[in-house]
Design an enzyme around this catalytic site. Structure first.
Site, PDB file in Angstrom:
ATOM      1  N   HIS A  87       1.047  -1.150   0.059  1.00 33.55           N
ATOM      2  CA  HIS A  87       0.042  -0.030   0.003  1.00 33.55           C
ATOM      3  C   HIS A  87       0.693   1.281   0.263  1.00 33.55           C
ATOM      4  O   HIS A  87       2.003   1.307   0.650  1.00 33.55           O
ATOM      5  CB  HIS A  87      -0.887  -0.073   1.226  1.00 33.55           C
ATOM      6  CG  HIS A  87      -1.560   1.104   1.428  1.00 33.55           C
ATOM      7  ND1 HIS A  87      -2.982   1.406   0.397  1.00 33.55           N
ATOM      8  CD2 HIS A  87      -1.381   2.424   2.153  1.00 33.55           C
ATOM      9  CE1 HIS A  87      -3.247   2.422   0.832  1.00 33.55           C
ATOM     10  NE2 HIS A  87      -2.539   3.256   1.649  1.00 33.55           N
ATOM     11  N   ASP A 166     -15.331   2.440   7.291  1.00 26.69           N
ATOM     12  CA  ASP A 166     -14.147   3.168   6.839  1.00 26.69           C
ATOM     13  C   ASP A 166     -14.734   4.124   5.930  1.00 26.69           C
ATOM     14  O   ASP A 166     -14.501   5.392   5.924  1.00 26.69           O
ATOM     15  CB  ASP A 166     -13.020   2.720   6.322  1.00 26.69           C
ATOM     16  CG  ASP A 166     -11.991   3.487   5.778  1.00 26.69           C
ATOM     17  OD1 ASP A 166     -11.493   4.350   6.653  1.00 26.69           O
ATOM     18  OD2 ASP A 166     -11.493   3.386   4.347  1.00 26.69           O
ATOM     19  N   ARG A 173     -15.080  12.520   7.861  1.00 31.29           N
ATOM     20  CA  ARG A 173     -13.705  13.057   8.275  1.00 31.29           C
ATOM     21  C   ARG A 173     -13.509  14.037   7.276  1.00 31.29           C
ATOM     22  O   ARG A 173     -12.726  15.085   7.799  1.00 31.29           O
ATOM     23  CB  ARG A 173     -12.337  12.014   8.396  1.00 31.29           C
ATOM     24  CG  ARG A 173     -12.869  11.128   9.650  1.00 31.29           C
ATOM     25  CD  ARG A 173     -11.813   9.977   9.371  1.00 31.29           C
ATOM     26  NE  ARG A 173     -10.479  10.269   9.209  1.00 31.29           N
ATOM     27  CZ  ARG A 173      -9.541   9.518   8.567  1.00 31.29           C
ATOM     28  NH1 ARG A 173      -9.758   8.584   8.146  1.00 31.29           N
ATOM     29  NH2 ARG A 173      -8.172  10.018   8.262  1.00 31.29           N
ATOM     30  N   SER A 188      -7.680   3.434   9.164  1.00 35.00           N
ATOM     31  CA  SER A 188      -8.511   3.429   7.983  1.00 35.00           C
ATOM     32  C   SER A 188      -7.529   2.546   6.782  1.00 35.00           C
ATOM     33  O   SER A 188      -8.188   1.881   6.311  1.00 35.00           O
ATOM     34  CB  SER A 188      -8.392   5.028   7.399  1.00 35.00           C
ATOM     35  OG  SER A 188      -9.006   5.110   6.101  1.00 35.00           O
ATOM     36  N   LYS A 192      -8.769  -1.671   5.332  1.00 35.94           N
ATOM     37  CA  LYS A 192      -8.718  -2.123   4.024  1.00 35.94           C
ATOM     38  C   LYS A 192      -7.905  -3.120   3.430  1.00 35.94           C
ATOM     39  O   LYS A 192      -8.334  -4.073   2.825  1.00 35.94           O
ATOM     40  CB  LYS A 192      -8.720  -0.822   3.218  1.00 35.94           C
ATOM     41  CG  LYS A 192     -10.054   0.013   3.232  1.00 35.94           C
ATOM     42  CD  LYS A 192      -9.931   1.218   2.552  1.00 35.94           C
ATOM     43  CE  LYS A 192      -9.043   2.204   3.266  1.00 35.94           C
ATOM     44  NZ  LYS A 192      -9.339   3.621   2.927  1.00 35.94           N
TER      45      LYS A 192
HETATM   46  N1  URA Z   1      -6.058   7.173   2.905  1.00 34.10           N
HETATM   47  C1  URA Z   1      -6.896   6.278   3.714  1.00 34.10           C
HETATM   48  O1  URA Z   1      -7.313   5.303   3.118  1.00 34.10           O
HETATM   49  N2  URA Z   1      -7.423   6.676   4.543  1.00 34.10           N
HETATM   50  C2  URA Z   1      -6.863   7.795   5.210  1.00 34.10           C
HETATM   51  O2  URA Z   1      -7.278   8.195   6.545  1.00 34.10           O
HETATM   52  C3  URA Z   1      -6.099   8.604   4.639  1.00 34.10           C
HETATM   53  C4  URA Z   1      -5.499   8.312   3.682  1.00 34.10           C
END
Ligand code: URA
Length: 442
Positions: A87, A166, A173, A188, A192
């Site tokens: 990621h 999320d 947010r 967050s 994932k």
């Molecule tokens: N990328 C994400 O997936 N979540 C965040 O909170 C910030 C960047």
């Protein structure tokens, strides 16, 4: 396990006053919010309390797990022996997945990766892949797993039901000034990755003007938080802290980045981008048990050099319905009508090269989205021909703008006119990486 007699207002008050929440409280809040039983205004207050008061290591893990269990959890164990994922926290010119995924797969470690779309100044892997005619990013769960099992490589979009908590919390947010909070960002991202079935994860945390984190210290803190989450839920973790003060590689813009990734798979890409991909791929191979750091580095280099990584990319494109003639001849990828060179205004050394300005210039040209529903122009973008530390003169081309609309090209040119700063005296080049963190479950 969820206690329906809990009250959201009590959980908000506890965090507001600096208390530590229990697993039950966090799970209750996240699941009830996702199911629509806690309204946005209470969730917004809770997020702000977390933003101001923070969370301890356990709370962050519980928050992550609550978001994972809010939706589908992908089990890749019947498709691949060991699932290794990567990621990147996103940046300008970050097309690393396009090279690393086929490279690692060609080394014999299957990669089944779900990627996202771009928003704002950072491009998304899915949008880049859709520069290739016919490439399908929406696969059924069965199809995704079948490609992982049969080809050892698949690169597609995220399932709609992956960590839905999320998705809902992130949307809040975004409009309540609670994005820039390490516990919230870390949970967050990790929710994932964990829901997508990874056994081991290599994180690339960007730092600099074009990134979420502005300082190495902040990036290290975010990286360490994510490594801790992974370790605590039984994953092997590596986090790289990498530079995003200047764009990575030369190309920023969807089809231009695909072309640069193909050039790199053909051993003809920019040196910094190639090196970045080799480092990240070597870590993924090591976590997958392919040998020591020097062995996996040598394996990655060999696999890039002998064309197997390119062949794997071609196989992936074919399997997902893409036009392989564009891989064989990238000049067939979408091409902009106009190209314009931007020369250095003076002699000197490049002291700063603002990645964010380059990313915004791509947006000016129409190559990204400001809102999720915006259409993108795959052909447009910016090629950056210099790096911090380079000596330049008035003859030097700093950027080439690729655009389809003269008005937009003028806006991008204007934007880039202040993107580069110069020094009379020599300037050291920027590093690619600042640090590497590791963690293994005990
Ligand atoms: N990328 C994400 O997936 N979540 C965040 O909170 C910030 C960047």
């Amino acid at each position: 396990m969820e206690n329906i007699h809990m009250h959201a207002v009590d959980i908000i008050a506890k965090k507001r006053d600096g208390g530590s929440l229990t697993a039950e409280e966090i799970t209750f809040f996240v699941h009830q919010f996702t199911q629509g039983n806690i309204p946005d205004y209470q969730a917004a207050a809770w997020l702000m309390a977390i933003y101001i008061r923070g969370m301890n290591r356990q709370e962050i893990v519980w928050l992550t797990q609550a978001m994972v269990s809010s939706g589908e959890i992908i089990d890749l164990s019947d498709a691949v022996e060991f699932a290794v994922d990567k990621h990147s926290s996103g940046g300008v010119g970050d097309k690393t997945s396009l090279v690393i995924v086929p490279l690692v797969a060609a080394c014999g470690v299957p990669v089944a990766k779900m990627s996202g779309r771009g928003l704002g100044h950072t491009g998304g892997t899915l949008d880049k892949l859709e520069s290739i005619s016919g490439y399908c990013v929406e696969l059924s769960r069965e199809e995704f797993k079948r490609l992982a099992r049969e080809n050892g490589v698949v690169l597609a979009g995220q399932s709609a039901n992956l960590a839905p908590a999320d998705k809902a919390l992130y949307a809040l947010r975004d409009v309540t000034a609670t994005v820039a909070c390490i516990p919230l960002i870390a949970s967050s991202i990790m929710s994932k990755k964990i829901a997508a079935g990874a056994d081991a994860i290599v994180l690339d945390v960007k730092v600099g003007k074009g990134a979420f984190m502005a300082t190495v210290e902040d990036a290290r803190a975010l990286a360490q938080t994510m490594v801790n989450i992974g370790v605590d839920v039984g994953k092997q973790m590596v986090a790289l802290i990498s530079d995003m003060n200047q764009p990575l590689g030369n190309a920023a813009g969807l089809a231009l980045e695909v072309k640069e990734a193909i050039d790199t798979l053909r051993n003809d890409g920019p040196a910094d981008f190639r090196e970045h991909c080799l480092v990240a791929a070597s870590h993924m191979l090591r976590l997958a048990g392919k040998g020591s750091p020097s062995e996996t580095r040598a394996l990655a280099e060999r696999t890039l050099a002998d064309g197997s990584a390119l062949a794997k990319f071609r196989q992936m494109v074919a399997a997902q319905g893409g036009d392989v003639s564009q891989v064989d001849d990238p000049t067939k990828l979408p091409t902009a009508a106009f190209q314009e060179a931007v020369h250095a205004p003076r002699r000197g050394y490049v002291a700063g090269l603002d990645a964010l300005a380059v990313g915004n210039a791509v947006l000016d040209l129409g190559g990204g989205r400001l809102k999720k529903s915006d259409a993108v122009d795959h052909a447009v973008g910016v090629i950056t021909h210099c790096r911090v530390g380079d000596a330049v003169s008035e003859e030097t081309v700093l950027f080439t703008l690729h655009g389809n609309d003269p008005g937009k090209i003028a806006a991008a040119r204007q934007r880039l006119s202040s993107a580069v700063t110069f020094s009379e005296t020599s300037v050291p080049p920027l590093p690619l990486f600042y640090d590497t963190l590791e963690g293994k479950p005990v």
